[in-house]
Every structure is written in structure tokens, then in C-alpha cells.
Design a protein around this motif. Sequence first.
Motif, PDB file in Angstrom:
ATOM      1  N   LEU A 170      37.562  45.811  24.351  1.00  0.00           N
ATOM      2  CA  LEU A 170      38.589  45.174  25.169  1.00  0.00           C
ATOM      3  C   LEU A 170      38.130  43.818  25.701  1.00  0.00           C
ATOM      4  O   LEU A 170      38.942  42.911  25.897  1.00  0.00           O
ATOM      5  CB  LEU A 170      38.967  46.084  26.349  1.00  0.00           C
ATOM      6  N   THR A 171      36.833  43.699  25.946  1.00  0.00           N
ATOM      7  CA  THR A 171      36.324  42.431  26.469  1.00  0.00           C
ATOM      8  C   THR A 171      35.978  41.443  25.356  1.00  0.00           C
ATOM      9  O   THR A 171      35.472  40.353  25.632  1.00  0.00           O
ATOM     10  CB  THR A 171      35.078  42.656  27.348  1.00  0.00           C
ATOM     11  N   GLN A 197      43.982  38.817  31.031  1.00  0.00           N
ATOM     12  CA  GLN A 197      44.285  39.942  30.144  1.00  0.00           C
ATOM     13  C   GLN A 197      43.949  41.274  30.812  1.00  0.00           C
ATOM     14  O   GLN A 197      44.678  42.262  30.666  1.00  0.00           O
ATOM     15  CB  GLN A 197      43.502  39.788  28.844  1.00  0.00           C
ATOM     16  N   THR A 198      42.845  41.286  31.559  1.00  0.00           N
ATOM     17  CA  THR A 198      42.443  42.502  32.272  1.00  0.00           C
ATOM     18  C   THR A 198      43.482  42.883  33.310  1.00  0.00           C
ATOM     19  O   THR A 198      43.851  44.052  33.447  1.00  0.00           O
ATOM     20  CB  THR A 198      41.078  42.292  32.944  1.00  0.00           C
ATOM     21  N   ARG A 199      43.992  41.881  34.040  1.00  0.00           N
ATOM     22  CA  ARG A 199      45.038  42.154  35.034  1.00  0.00           C
ATOM     23  C   ARG A 199      46.292  42.700  34.373  1.00  0.00           C
ATOM     24  O   ARG A 199      46.912  43.664  34.841  1.00  0.00           O
ATOM     25  CB  ARG A 199      45.336  40.882  35.819  1.00  0.00           C
ATOM     26  N   ASP A 200      46.678  42.101  33.250  1.00  0.00           N
ATOM     27  CA  ASP A 200      47.896  42.533  32.571  1.00  0.00           C
ATOM     28  C   ASP A 200      47.766  43.944  31.999  1.00  0.00           C
ATOM     29  O   ASP A 200      48.729  44.715  31.991  1.00  0.00           O
ATOM     30  CB  ASP A 200      48.253  41.558  31.449  1.00  0.00           C
ATOM     31  N   LEU A 201      46.565  44.294  31.537  1.00  0.00           N
ATOM     32  CA  LEU A 201      46.356  45.591  30.893  1.00  0.00           C
ATOM     33  C   LEU A 201      46.155  46.718  31.896  1.00  0.00           C
ATOM     34  O   LEU A 201      46.747  47.796  31.767  1.00  0.00           O
ATOM     35  CB  LEU A 201      45.148  45.510  29.956  1.00  0.00           C
ATOM     36  N   GLY A 212      37.198  31.303  27.887  1.00  0.00           N
ATOM     37  CA  GLY A 212      37.369  32.663  27.379  1.00  0.00           C
ATOM     38  C   GLY A 212      37.330  33.695  28.490  1.00  0.00           C
ATOM     39  O   GLY A 212      38.094  34.670  28.477  1.00  0.00           O
ATOM     40  N   ILE A 213      36.460  33.492  29.480  1.00  0.00           N
ATOM     41  CA  ILE A 213      36.376  34.429  30.599  1.00  0.00           C
ATOM     42  C   ILE A 213      37.637  34.349  31.453  1.00  0.00           C
ATOM     43  O   ILE A 213      38.161  35.376  31.909  1.00  0.00           O
ATOM     44  CB  ILE A 213      35.123  34.145  31.450  1.00  0.00           C
ATOM     45  N   LEU A 264      26.988  38.195  27.773  1.00  0.00           N
ATOM     46  CA  LEU A 264      26.479  38.953  28.916  1.00  0.00           C
ATOM     47  C   LEU A 264      27.555  39.135  29.975  1.00  0.00           C
ATOM     48  O   LEU A 264      27.690  40.220  30.560  1.00  0.00           O
ATOM     49  CB  LEU A 264      25.263  38.232  29.503  1.00  0.00           C
ATOM     50  N   LYS A 265      28.329  38.085  30.222  1.00  0.00           N
ATOM     51  CA  LYS A 265      29.420  38.177  31.191  1.00  0.00           C
ATOM     52  C   LYS A 265      30.447  39.219  30.741  1.00  0.00           C
ATOM     53  O   LYS A 265      30.946  40.015  31.541  1.00  0.00           O
ATOM     54  CB  LYS A 265      30.101  36.824  31.354  1.00  0.00           C
ATOM     55  N   ARG A 266      30.757  39.228  29.446  1.00  0.00           N
ATOM     56  CA  ARG A 266      31.736  40.180  28.930  1.00  0.00           C
ATOM     57  C   ARG A 266      31.212  41.618  29.022  1.00  0.00           C
ATOM     58  O   ARG A 266      31.957  42.550  29.353  1.00  0.00           O
ATOM     59  CB  ARG A 266      32.101  39.828  27.477  1.00  0.00           C
ATOM     60  N   ALA A 267      29.915  41.800  28.731  1.00  0.00           N
ATOM     61  CA  ALA A 267      29.330  43.132  28.855  1.00  0.00           C
ATOM     62  C   ALA A 267      29.346  43.601  30.305  1.00  0.00           C
ATOM     63  O   ALA A 267      29.622  44.775  30.597  1.00  0.00           O
ATOM     64  CB  ALA A 267      27.899  43.124  28.327  1.00  0.00           C
ATOM     65  N   ALA A 268      29.072  42.692  31.239  1.00  0.00           N
ATOM     66  CA  ALA A 268      29.100  43.040  32.657  1.00  0.00           C
ATOM     67  C   ALA A 268      30.510  43.416  33.098  1.00  0.00           C
ATOM     68  O   ALA A 268      30.705  44.334  33.908  1.00  0.00           O
ATOM     69  CB  ALA A 268      28.570  41.874  33.492  1.00  0.00           C
TER      70      ALA A 268
END
Length: 265
Positions: A133-134, A192-196, A185-186, A153-157
Motif C-alpha cells: 500500500l505504501t 492516499q492513506t487518508r482516502d483509503l 511521493g510522500i 525508509l519513510k514508506r516502511a515507517a
Amino acid sequence: MVDSGDATAVVEMQGITTQFGSQVVHKDLDLCVRKGEILAIAGGSGSGKSVLLREMILLQRPTAGTVRLFDQDAAALTAEEGLALRRRWGVMFQKGGLFSALTVSENVGLPLRELDVLDAARIDGIAAWKLALTGLPAEAAHKYPDALSGGMLKRAALARALALDPELLLLDEPTSGLDPASATGICELILQTRDLFVPTIVVVTHDLDVLWHVSDRVAVLGEGRVLAIGSMDELSKNPHATVQAYFVDARQRRNHPTESPWKTS
């Protein structure tokens, strides 16, 4: 002032004073985070942004004042109630905060293993889903954190912060140290995280791209308190000298229109 009595509040902080010896970081600060919004916390160096975030997630107690989370007084929680409350939020720390001895997949699955209710295969599957998802490739799951680029690393976090499907997501400087493309991208990933997942999101940042393109409201810290709070368009018209200096530099106004091309709502 905080929106006292707001039934939609996820976080309410009233009369917060934070002092370390003779240093006063916050003085009678009020802040309300509304359900479903993306609230950014901005301010100059030393204004207490990250300290405030730690107080929100019970890693630090203010010297005085009240913190309410999901309508519960943090100071009145039992140990069991505090643990249950902590499971309702996820945190992305500024430098990732991943454990170097664990693979990326193991890091993301750690909150799930702590619950001790799922078997290893199910946890691995959920970790793989959150990583996907990230936007991380499948092979990243088996790498160790020191093998990842800054953006990865930011995406994994973020994937780890999302492991328990939190109602409240807190991001500390999510774009710091990234090149412009990775930072963009972040920003897209936050929206996208908020929408999902539709969580409430608090972002501590000094990045004007995040403030302009991601936030619904921005709280500007200074002089130990919230100097102003509102949309970036509202803040651009705020007469306070500190707010003006932070937001209305002519070059930034040219480069950052008030309407975001990314926002979908």
C-alpha cells in the motif's frame, strides 16, 4: 483557543504548559484535532512541535494542562486503559524508528505480534499488504532498514504505523531529508492513506509543500502557544508578524498556490 466541547475532537489539549528547568516550551497552549482532518503543526525551530507530539501520544507528560484522547483524560488512565488507547494510533517517527536487527517485514509486523492474537503467516501477509500500500516493492520486505533509501525508509515507517489500522495517525517530519521527488511521493501517499483508511492525521512539519498541498488546517506554534490555526489560505491573510514571516514570503506564494492539485476533497 481550543474548540472546547467539540464532539468531533480526537485530541483536545487545554492549558498545556511544558517546562524543562528554566526553559518554558509551551505556556497555556490550547489545541483541538478534529476527527477525519489532516492537521499540520508548524513553527520555527524550538517552538515545541515534536514535544507537543510526544505529549499527544503519552510519551511525555506536560508540566500542567489537560490532554484528552478520544474523549478520555490521559492523566486518569489506568495502565490497561493506556495500553488499549495506544493501540488506536500509529506513529511515524522522524528518522523512521525501525529496529535495525529486524527486516522491514518484521518491523511492520511487530505491532501485530505484540497483540499475540494472529499466527505468523497471517502477520506476514498483513505486513506485505501494508508495504504494498505504501508503494514498496515486494523484495523490500526482506531487507534490513540500513539497506533502504531515505524515501523507502519513510514508506516502511508509514507501513508500520498503519499496521493496526489506526484511527489516529501521527507523522513527525515525514519528508525531512528527502529529495523533491521523494518528498512529493510522500505527500501523495499521505493523501492516499487518508482516502483509503479515513484516519485523523497529525503532521509535524516545516515543509511548505506538505503545508500547502496536504493539510486541511495548520496550527502555527510560537511564543509557547498556538499563534494561529486555519487553512493555509486563511493563514496567508493572518496579520501576526510571526505567521506572516513563516508563510507569506513572496517566493513561496508564487510557488505554492492555495488550491492543491492533489487534494480530492
